[in-house]
Design an enzyme around this catalytic site. Sequence first.
Site, PDB file in Angstrom:
ATOM      1  N   GLU A  98      -9.254  -3.903 -26.870  1.00  0.00           N
ATOM      2  CA  GLU A  98      -9.939  -4.490 -28.008  1.00  0.00           C
ATOM      3  C   GLU A  98     -10.023  -6.028 -27.894  1.00  0.00           C
ATOM      4  OE1 GLU A  98     -11.515  -2.821 -29.990  1.00  0.00           O
ATOM      5  OE2 GLU A  98     -11.909  -4.150 -31.688  1.00  0.00           O
ATOM      6  N   ASP A  99      -8.908  -6.654 -27.523  1.00  0.00           N
ATOM      7  CA  ASP A  99      -8.815  -8.112 -27.637  1.00  0.00           C
ATOM      8  C   ASP A  99      -8.880  -8.876 -26.318  1.00  0.00           C
ATOM      9  OD1 ASP A  99      -8.500  -7.588 -30.267  1.00  0.00           O
ATOM     10  OD2 ASP A  99      -6.341  -7.941 -30.337  1.00  0.00           O
ATOM     11  N   ASP A 150       1.553   0.489 -35.752  1.00  0.00           N
ATOM     12  CA  ASP A 150       0.755  -0.745 -35.725  1.00  0.00           C
ATOM     13  C   ASP A 150       0.545  -1.242 -37.153  1.00  0.00           C
ATOM     14  OD1 ASP A 150      -1.151  -2.693 -34.731  1.00  0.00           O
ATOM     15  OD2 ASP A 150      -2.742  -1.331 -35.404  1.00  0.00           O
TER      16      ASP A 150
END
Length: 707
Positions: free
Chosen positions: A76-77, A139
């Site tokens: 994702e990042d 998370d």
Amino acid sequence: MAAVSALDAQRFGYLKPADVARLAEAFRFSEAAHAGQTRQSGDPFISHPLAVAGILADWHLDGQTLVAALLHDVIEDTSVTQTEIAETFGKPVAELVDGVSKLDKIEFQSAEDAQAENFRKMLLAMARDVRVILIKLADRLHNMRTLGAVPPAKRRRIARETMEIYAPIANRLGLNALYHELQECAFSHLHPLRYRVLAKAIKSARGNRREVIGRTLQAIRAKLAEAGIAASVSGREKHVYSTYKKMLEKHLSFSEVHDIYGCRVIVRDVPACYLALGALHALYKPVPGKFKDYIAIRKANAYQSLHTTLIGPLGLPIEVQIRTEAMHRIAESGVASHWMYKDDAESLTELQKKTHQWLQSLLDIQSQTGDSHEFLEHVKVDLFPDEVYVFTPRGKIMSLPRGSSAVDFAYAVHTDIGDRCVAAKVNGELVPLRGELRNGDRVEIITASHAKPNPAWLQFVRTGKARAHIRHFLKTMQYEESAALGERLLEQALKGLGTTLAAIDEASWERVVRDTVARSRQELLADVGLGKQLPAVIARRLLRYAEAPGEEAKTASKSGSIVIRGTEGVAVQLATCCRPIPGDAIVGSMKKGLGLVVHAADCRQIVRSRRNEPGQWIDVEWDPNPARMFLAAIKVTVANQRGVLAKVASEIAEAGSNIDSISMDDDRALYATMLFVLEVANRRHLARVMRALRRLPDVKKLARARE
Ligand code: MN
């Protein structure tokens, strides 16, 4: 292995050495990928995946899951791809990371469309591999724990999402400790002030009662020891959010909710649970109806325990949970206990089976509907067991608290529909308005333009909206109707004094209103209608101020009666002891705060009052054309045979009357006596119904019931 020092050796100590090495590798990989990134708090980004892996390690999840947890944000990042992860850490890990990344992309919108679709994706991901959702939940837990660093608007959105989506999922999976922590965190960010006030109140309440609680726990321990039951006994902390929810839902004050003390007893095996229950019931009196056996009948999320409520010293109610160690683990960790306690074979296979079944059913629903809304609504039934989901005739889904009635539904649709509802159809069949709605019911409300809310509804409505509207309506209606009745009563009283209301001038009115506590003429009339002021007294005062022309003629004309039309609403009540109907001779009496109560002239309940306080009683008579039906009661004795009730009921319907209620006397062998409350227009109509019933051979005795 420098990285492993960052991975707390003790926390990950349950893993095989090969897994620990993998983990160290994953840590270095993730740290490199996230290099230079920081969290909103200013911490290096790697602190987040590390914390998530730590939470999962506390649940004793397997090596793959922990590796995936360390890598959960890299796709994702950062520029890392799923293929790279697969090459380095294997396909299962890559799939887990991909699963979490897909969930990460989901922004839960407030818009219902987006939410339904997202929720669907989430649950489907979970259905494929429940470890994905466990990573996601860990998370979310870490993000909630560190939410203070996030800007306020985003904080609220995340807190709401946690409350509405993640906490219920944790609950459904049986992750009890996680469920409560998510709720507490979310609540503290959604309502910071309420959270602080309640948390403080809970803390000080606990302090105040420390002594009596300590003594109670001691007594419980002693009793169990005396009975030879090995047990560990502990007090239970009250959660701020569940306290808040209870206050809100059950309309209780803080002290009413909090005066209940929680205690948990953990014993060796199932027989010991029941023995402990017996011992505690011998120690303190149990509250009837509070005992629940979730051992014999486990909850959907595999929870098992015995629940009972005892009355402790000083009347302190104690909620007790009794369970075995194995049940306790499942109660705390749910589906995660599969990884935590692999040795505990029997109960876990059951839990796994249940969870698997549930997840499988999600896939089935998905393949059947394909519509994310419908999917969501099906799933909500599982996730939010305290609500029922019903359909409007157009197929729109409404959620209502469990126990809601058609009236709650009507008010949920629209206030006007609630105010005017007269009947309801559920799945095409007419049902009583008070009937409890069930999941999947299709509800149709029948309204009438003249209809009004009924005070009796307050006894069964569940939603705050319905309650508030009915109350408000009754208040205004009562005021208006009482004023109208007051005016008629006053007119009657003035007639007795030889004048009329029309002859009273404005100035006299003003002076009389000023003499009383009423704030306006309307309010004074309402007070008269409600019996708070006597019409004769007000009439005399009005006349005195008006220097009444007809003062000397007051005995001349006999007062006209008050005419009962049946449409006066709450200002006029027909007594339920004798249930007068048009055609019966009637008398009325003003009851303070209730208005005019009308009895049959021969009602046995009022004989003494009419003799002793004749002044209380007012002449009333029926309007020749009443605008509604009236309730009358009849008692029918029938041969006790199959189908006889149906015959009687159909004969009543045939004669044009509705049955309002039926009750049965005792169930003797040969004859049964039934009490019917019927809707009839007048005495003639009732006589017609009774004639029709007498013709039935099964009917042995029949009379109008009055008492
Ligand atoms: Mn994350």
